[in-house]
Design a protein around this motif. Structure first.
Motif, PDB file in Angstrom:
ATOM      1  N   ASP A 266     -20.913 -32.429 -58.562  1.00  0.00           N
ATOM      2  CA  ASP A 266     -21.827 -32.295 -57.469  1.00  0.00           C
ATOM      3  C   ASP A 266     -21.586 -33.052 -56.102  1.00  0.00           C
ATOM      4  O   ASP A 266     -22.772 -33.112 -55.295  1.00  0.00           O
ATOM      5  CB  ASP A 266     -23.459 -32.717 -58.048  1.00  0.00           C
ATOM      6  N   VAL A 267     -20.393 -33.619 -56.027  1.00  0.00           N
ATOM      7  CA  VAL A 267     -20.341 -34.197 -54.875  1.00  0.00           C
ATOM      8  C   VAL A 267     -19.381 -33.400 -54.015  1.00  0.00           C
ATOM      9  O   VAL A 267     -18.188 -32.843 -54.281  1.00  0.00           O
ATOM     10  CB  VAL A 267     -19.406 -35.715 -55.158  1.00  0.00           C
ATOM     11  N   ALA A 268     -19.769 -33.077 -52.525  1.00  0.00           N
ATOM     12  CA  ALA A 268     -18.975 -32.276 -51.562  1.00  0.00           C
ATOM     13  C   ALA A 268     -17.933 -33.105 -50.860  1.00  0.00           C
ATOM     14  O   ALA A 268     -16.985 -32.843 -50.781  1.00  0.00           O
ATOM     15  CB  ALA A 268     -19.929 -31.644 -50.750  1.00  0.00           C
ATOM     16  N   GLU A 269     -18.677 -34.395 -50.668  1.00  0.00           N
ATOM     17  CA  GLU A 269     -17.706 -35.174 -49.558  1.00  0.00           C
ATOM     18  C   GLU A 269     -18.081 -36.679 -49.948  1.00  0.00           C
ATOM     19  O   GLU A 269     -19.311 -36.930 -50.314  1.00  0.00           O
ATOM     20  CB  GLU A 269     -17.730 -35.005 -48.025  1.00  0.00           C
ATOM     21  N   ALA A 270     -17.142 -37.753 -49.763  1.00  0.00           N
ATOM     22  CA  ALA A 270     -17.749 -39.198 -49.863  1.00  0.00           C
ATOM     23  C   ALA A 270     -16.877 -39.842 -48.788  1.00  0.00           C
ATOM     24  O   ALA A 270     -15.799 -39.473 -48.703  1.00  0.00           O
ATOM     25  CB  ALA A 270     -17.345 -39.521 -51.369  1.00  0.00           C
ATOM     26  N   ALA A 271     -17.552 -40.793 -48.292  1.00  0.00           N
ATOM     27  CA  ALA A 271     -16.906 -41.623 -47.358  1.00  0.00           C
ATOM     28  C   ALA A 271     -17.160 -43.206 -47.519  1.00  0.00           C
ATOM     29  O   ALA A 271     -18.326 -43.573 -47.692  1.00  0.00           O
ATOM     30  CB  ALA A 271     -17.229 -41.331 -45.790  1.00  0.00           C
ATOM     31  N   VAL A 272     -16.287 -43.971 -47.659  1.00  0.00           N
ATOM     32  CA  VAL A 272     -16.411 -45.380 -48.258  1.00  0.00           C
ATOM     33  C   VAL A 272     -16.095 -46.365 -46.961  1.00  0.00           C
ATOM     34  O   VAL A 272     -15.318 -46.096 -46.048  1.00  0.00           O
ATOM     35  CB  VAL A 272     -15.425 -45.767 -49.352  1.00  0.00           C
ATOM     36  N   VAL A 273     -17.039 -47.287 -46.739  1.00  0.00           N
ATOM     37  CA  VAL A 273     -16.740 -48.247 -45.521  1.00  0.00           C
ATOM     38  C   VAL A 273     -17.344 -49.651 -46.281  1.00  0.00           C
ATOM     39  O   VAL A 273     -17.799 -49.874 -47.152  1.00  0.00           O
ATOM     40  CB  VAL A 273     -17.921 -47.887 -44.263  1.00  0.00           C
ATOM     41  N   PRO A 274     -16.620 -50.735 -45.448  1.00  0.00           N
ATOM     42  CA  PRO A 274     -17.085 -52.146 -45.755  1.00  0.00           C
ATOM     43  C   PRO A 274     -18.336 -52.394 -45.086  1.00  0.00           C
ATOM     44  O   PRO A 274     -18.706 -51.988 -43.982  1.00  0.00           O
ATOM     45  CB  PRO A 274     -16.108 -52.895 -45.179  1.00  0.00           C
ATOM     46  N   VAL A 275     -19.190 -53.122 -45.848  1.00  0.00           N
ATOM     47  CA  VAL A 275     -20.398 -53.880 -44.956  1.00  0.00           C
ATOM     48  C   VAL A 275     -20.388 -55.228 -45.357  1.00  0.00           C
ATOM     49  O   VAL A 275     -19.877 -56.045 -46.414  1.00  0.00           O
ATOM     50  CB  VAL A 275     -21.753 -53.309 -45.594  1.00  0.00           C
ATOM     51  N   PRO A 276     -20.819 -56.273 -44.218  1.00  0.00           N
ATOM     52  CA  PRO A 276     -20.783 -57.628 -44.506  1.00  0.00           C
ATOM     53  C   PRO A 276     -21.326 -58.198 -45.789  1.00  0.00           C
ATOM     54  O   PRO A 276     -22.592 -57.796 -45.976  1.00  0.00           O
ATOM     55  CB  PRO A 276     -21.428 -58.111 -43.243  1.00  0.00           C
ATOM     56  N   ASP A 277     -21.043 -59.131 -46.422  1.00  0.00           N
ATOM     57  CA  ASP A 277     -21.654 -59.579 -47.691  1.00  0.00           C
ATOM     58  C   ASP A 277     -21.284 -61.025 -47.688  1.00  0.00           C
ATOM     59  O   ASP A 277     -20.276 -61.418 -47.786  1.00  0.00           O
ATOM     60  CB  ASP A 277     -21.116 -58.805 -48.861  1.00  0.00           C
ATOM     61  N   GLU A 278     -22.573 -61.858 -47.781  1.00  0.00           N
ATOM     62  CA  GLU A 278     -22.501 -63.322 -47.744  1.00  0.00           C
ATOM     63  C   GLU A 278     -21.450 -63.855 -48.731  1.00  0.00           C
ATOM     64  O   GLU A 278     -20.966 -65.080 -48.719  1.00  0.00           O
ATOM     65  CB  GLU A 278     -23.782 -64.091 -47.788  1.00  0.00           C
ATOM     66  N   ILE A 279     -21.557 -63.207 -50.065  1.00  0.00           N
ATOM     67  CA  ILE A 279     -20.844 -63.565 -51.226  1.00  0.00           C
ATOM     68  C   ILE A 279     -19.558 -63.097 -51.285  1.00  0.00           C
ATOM     69  O   ILE A 279     -18.477 -63.781 -51.593  1.00  0.00           O
ATOM     70  CB  ILE A 279     -21.859 -63.362 -52.349  1.00  0.00           C
ATOM     71  N   LEU A 280     -19.483 -61.822 -51.216  1.00  0.00           N
ATOM     72  CA  LEU A 280     -18.156 -61.065 -51.501  1.00  0.00           C
ATOM     73  C   LEU A 280     -17.221 -60.945 -50.209  1.00  0.00           C
ATOM     74  O   LEU A 280     -16.197 -60.721 -50.341  1.00  0.00           O
ATOM     75  CB  LEU A 280     -18.664 -59.567 -51.750  1.00  0.00           C
ATOM     76  N   GLY A 281     -17.867 -61.300 -48.937  1.00  0.00           N
ATOM     77  CA  GLY A 281     -17.042 -61.141 -47.830  1.00  0.00           C
ATOM     78  C   GLY A 281     -17.170 -59.977 -47.379  1.00  0.00           C
ATOM     79  O   GLY A 281     -17.756 -59.724 -46.154  1.00  0.00           O
TER      80      GLY A 281
ATOM     81  N   ARG B 127     -18.326 -36.812 -37.437  1.00  0.00           N
ATOM     82  CA  ARG B 127     -17.174 -36.346 -37.314  1.00  0.00           C
ATOM     83  C   ARG B 127     -16.616 -36.671 -35.870  1.00  0.00           C
ATOM     84  O   ARG B 127     -17.315 -36.647 -35.001  1.00  0.00           O
ATOM     85  CB  ARG B 127     -17.041 -34.885 -37.440  1.00  0.00           C
ATOM     86  N   THR B 128     -15.425 -36.908 -35.776  1.00  0.00           N
ATOM     87  CA  THR B 128     -14.727 -36.779 -34.563  1.00  0.00           C
ATOM     88  C   THR B 128     -14.490 -35.645 -33.934  1.00  0.00           C
ATOM     89  O   THR B 128     -14.656 -34.616 -34.611  1.00  0.00           O
ATOM     90  CB  THR B 128     -13.424 -37.592 -34.233  1.00  0.00           C
ATOM     91  N   ALA B 129     -14.222 -35.280 -32.806  1.00  0.00           N
ATOM     92  CA  ALA B 129     -13.708 -34.054 -32.068  1.00  0.00           C
ATOM     93  C   ALA B 129     -12.923 -33.229 -32.910  1.00  0.00           C
ATOM     94  O   ALA B 129     -12.739 -31.999 -33.001  1.00  0.00           O
ATOM     95  CB  ALA B 129     -13.351 -34.114 -30.628  1.00  0.00           C
ATOM     96  N   HIS B 130     -11.951 -34.022 -33.626  1.00  0.00           N
ATOM     97  CA  HIS B 130     -10.944 -33.189 -34.355  1.00  0.00           C
ATOM     98  C   HIS B 130     -11.217 -33.068 -35.806  1.00  0.00           C
ATOM     99  O   HIS B 130     -10.184 -32.672 -36.736  1.00  0.00           O
ATOM    100  CB  HIS B 130      -9.498 -34.112 -34.213  1.00  0.00           C
ATOM    101  N   GLY B 131     -12.434 -33.366 -36.386  1.00  0.00           N
ATOM    102  CA  GLY B 131     -12.916 -33.125 -37.428  1.00  0.00           C
ATOM    103  C   GLY B 131     -12.704 -34.179 -38.623  1.00  0.00           C
ATOM    104  O   GLY B 131     -12.983 -34.103 -39.902  1.00  0.00           O
ATOM    105  N   LYS B 132     -12.294 -35.511 -38.177  1.00  0.00           N
ATOM    106  CA  LYS B 132     -11.950 -36.588 -39.066  1.00  0.00           C
ATOM    107  C   LYS B 132     -13.269 -37.244 -39.117  1.00  0.00           C
ATOM    108  O   LYS B 132     -14.362 -37.138 -38.255  1.00  0.00           O
ATOM    109  CB  LYS B 132     -11.117 -37.521 -38.630  1.00  0.00           C
ATOM    110  N   VAL B 133     -13.814 -37.787 -40.557  1.00  0.00           N
ATOM    111  CA  VAL B 133     -14.737 -38.556 -40.512  1.00  0.00           C
ATOM    112  C   VAL B 133     -15.005 -39.793 -39.532  1.00  0.00           C
ATOM    113  O   VAL B 133     -13.866 -40.627 -39.442  1.00  0.00           O
ATOM    114  CB  VAL B 133     -15.137 -38.904 -41.910  1.00  0.00           C
ATOM    115  N   ASN B 134     -16.019 -39.965 -38.875  1.00  0.00           N
ATOM    116  CA  ASN B 134     -15.939 -41.093 -38.159  1.00  0.00           C
ATOM    117  C   ASN B 134     -16.651 -42.336 -38.735  1.00  0.00           C
ATOM    118  O   ASN B 134     -17.919 -42.624 -38.851  1.00  0.00           O
ATOM    119  CB  ASN B 134     -16.890 -40.749 -36.860  1.00  0.00           C
ATOM    120  N   LYS B 135     -15.908 -43.202 -39.420  1.00  0.00           N
ATOM    121  CA  LYS B 135     -16.394 -44.333 -40.251  1.00  0.00           C
ATOM    122  C   LYS B 135     -16.822 -45.360 -39.521  1.00  0.00           C
ATOM    123  O   LYS B 135     -17.700 -45.879 -39.911  1.00  0.00           O
ATOM    124  CB  LYS B 135     -15.201 -44.743 -41.048  1.00  0.00           C
ATOM    125  N   ARG B 136     -16.400 -45.502 -38.191  1.00  0.00           N
ATOM    126  CA  ARG B 136     -17.028 -46.707 -37.350  1.00  0.00           C
ATOM    127  C   ARG B 136     -18.573 -46.363 -36.985  1.00  0.00           C
ATOM    128  O   ARG B 136     -19.357 -47.007 -36.779  1.00  0.00           O
ATOM    129  CB  ARG B 136     -16.288 -46.846 -35.933  1.00  0.00           C
TER     130      ARG B 136
END
Length: 530
Positions: free
Chosen positions: A454-469, A513-522
């Motif tokens: 049931d997953v079409a797409e997934a994008a993983v990003v980092p988020v700040p965390d006091e314990i894990l960095g 998405r960016t103009a070229h179809g890539k996931v804009n993770k920022r």
């Protein structure tokens, strides 16, 4: 008399025009441009550029979008000894102004419907730019440095067959294969875009290698729905002209029904895609209603396809060869996976393409053992000359070899290579997540999550965390409403190492998405929450 292969990009067009003058070169909407017409129009545009005072290696910016006139303009620019710069048709005034200023362009080709945007971009320039309007003369009240040149008048129909050879060598500036042919501006998400410099030799070498492993011939018809400002989209045209094929140009891949209908109508044999298009295809419930028997191959690059998407695509189109590839603008293409290897190594992007060499190295530039993580480095005739007017960035991207042509391009991408030499993409160096003292590849986590039906797409990003960095957050586009956060986390716990399991899961209707179809993770990293 032996006919040797051309050494300049535009000479391939002239050769194909001699060999197949009445064959369709470009199909765009209801328009069909033969090789004769494309050659004639590019010849006329070349002469017009010279009349405007364009000199050898001057830059010409083309802002027309995906259309036959863009193709004629780029070849005409090359014939006039110039360097073409293609921008996306939806480019904003700020980016246009930056590219015109940075490239010191002498000529801009644009649609008259963009006259307000063009005027805004020209206002802040420190040099004059001659503007060629595609579909009309310059409007009343145009800025003084905007000419009243009309593209249509320059290349009007009605030329006779003699135009195929009307551009004699003595009429135009001399060009050799180490001259620049193109500046391709990368779609930077932070800072200003970088202009990647490619010579005629770079472009021909890259295109020839790709044609070789795909096995293209003059009977191939390629549907190109990727922006011509994107090297992946641009090279579909460069390659087709070299092997004498036909390109069906589409302005966008958003309307997938139209694309699939077009494939059947034009008997398309080759279909270059990016992961976004695959995700859209897999969402369609009635794909069997389209006649896709003509398709011979599909290529993917820009970002690696999740393994599950590869398998689903193979089930939907078992007769089609799927080329999983990896490349970057700085060298066009790096490697490809032979379709026969997909079943055994669906997560690999293959080995180096013909006439290209790769290695995976540590921070000191030493090759790492098989299976270990390192940075991908590349050398070959396909590698760019550097970044336009940015020697510091160019020096940072290269490491010297024993002689000048042997220098290595450092990709900025983490890879591992198995014992048989197959490459596996892990992520950009800047995108790797450091959590719990471990280094995590976002791609590995995304691949695992995309295994869920049931997953079409997934994008993983980092988020700040006091314990894990840094903590791992995943954005999920679902196919159905039944999937929830616990399902995703439970699946990850079964499939991944504990330190790789996301801390946060957020469901979204679509990924930016960016103009070229890539996931804009920022952009994803600026989303509140988690």
């Amino acid at each position: 008399m032996i006919e040797f292969d051309p050494t300049l990009v535009h000479e391939w067009l002239s050769r194909s025009a001699r060999r197949h003058p009445d064959k369709d070169a470009i199909v765009c909407g209801q328009e069909r441009w033969t090789y004769r017409k494309l050659e004639t129009c590019s010849n006329r545009f070349a002469r017009a550029l010279c009349d405007l005072g364009l000199e050898r290696q001057d830059r010409v910016v083309i802002l027309l979008g995906n259309c036959a006139e863009t193709v004629a303009s780029l070849y005409g620019t090359l014939k006039a000894g110039g360097v073409f710069v293609i921008l996306d048709g939806n480019t904003k005034a700020r980016r246009l102004q930056y590219v015109l200023q940075n490239s010191q362009a002498r000529v801009l080709v644009a649609r008259s419907s963009l006259r307000a945007l063009v005027a805004e971009a020209l206002e802040a320039l420190d040099h004059d730019v001659r503007v060629v309007w595609h579909d009309t003369n310059a409007p009343v009240g145009a800025p003084p440095n905007v000419s009243d040149i009309c593209w249509n008048a320059l290349v009007a129909d009605g030329a006779d067959e003699s135009d195929l050879s009307s551009v004699a060598a003595g009429e135009l500036p001399r060009t050799i294969d180490i001259d620049l042919a193109a500046l391709i501006y990368t779609s930077a998400t932070t800072g200003d875009p970088k202009g990647v410099m490619s010579t005629h030799h770079n472009m021909i070498s890259a295109a020839r290698s790709i044609i070789q492993y795909i096995g293209n011939d003059p009977d191939d018809v390629v549907l190109d729905a990727l922006p011509l400002s994107f090297d992946y989209g641009l090279y579909q045209v460069i390659m087709a002209v070299m092997f004498g094929g036909t390109v069906v140009l589409e302005s966008s891949f958003v309307y997938l029904h139209n694309i699939l209908t077009r494939i059947a109508e034009e008997k398309v044999t080759g279909f270059p895609i990016v992961p976004t298009m695959v995700a859209m295809l897999l969402k369609m419930r009635d794909l069997g209603g389209y006649d896709l028997r003509c398709l011979r191959y599909i290529t993917n690059t820009g970002a690696a396809l999740p393994v599950q998407h590869i398998r689903s695509l193979q089930q939907l189109l078992p007769h089609v060869k799927l080329f999983s590839m990896f490349g970057l603008t700085e060298c066009k293409r790096v490697g490809y996976l032979d379709p026969d290897e997909l079943a055994r190594r669906p997560g690999s992007v293959g080995k180096a393409m013909p006439n290209c060499e790769v290695a995976v190295v540590d921070e000191q530039g030493n090759c790492v053992p098989a299976g270990e993580v390192g940075e991908l480095v590349i050398r070959g005739s396909n590698v760019m000359q550097g970044y336009w007017r940015d020697p510091a960035m160019t020096d940072k991207a290269y490491r010297a070899g024993p002689y000048p042509a042997s220098r290595w391009l450092y990709s900025g991408d983490y890879f591992r290579m198995d014992k048989e030499g197959f490459l596996y993409f892990l992520g950009r160096k800047d995108d790797m997540i450091k959590t719990r003292g471990e280094r995590v590849s976002p791609k590995e986590v995304e691949n695992a999550i995309c295994e869920l039906d049931d997953v079409a797409e997934a994008a993983v990003v980092p988020v700040p965390d006091e314990i894990l960095g840094q903590a791992i957050k995943v954005f999920v586009v679902g196919r159905a409403d039944g999937l929830n956060e616990k399902d995703v986390l439970r699946h990850c716990a079964r499939r991944l190492e504990p330190f790789m399991v996301p801390k946060y899961v957020e469901f979204v209707p679509a990924l930016p998405r960016t103009a070229h179809g890539k996931v804009n993770k920022r952009e994803l990293q600026t989303v509140k929450g988690g």
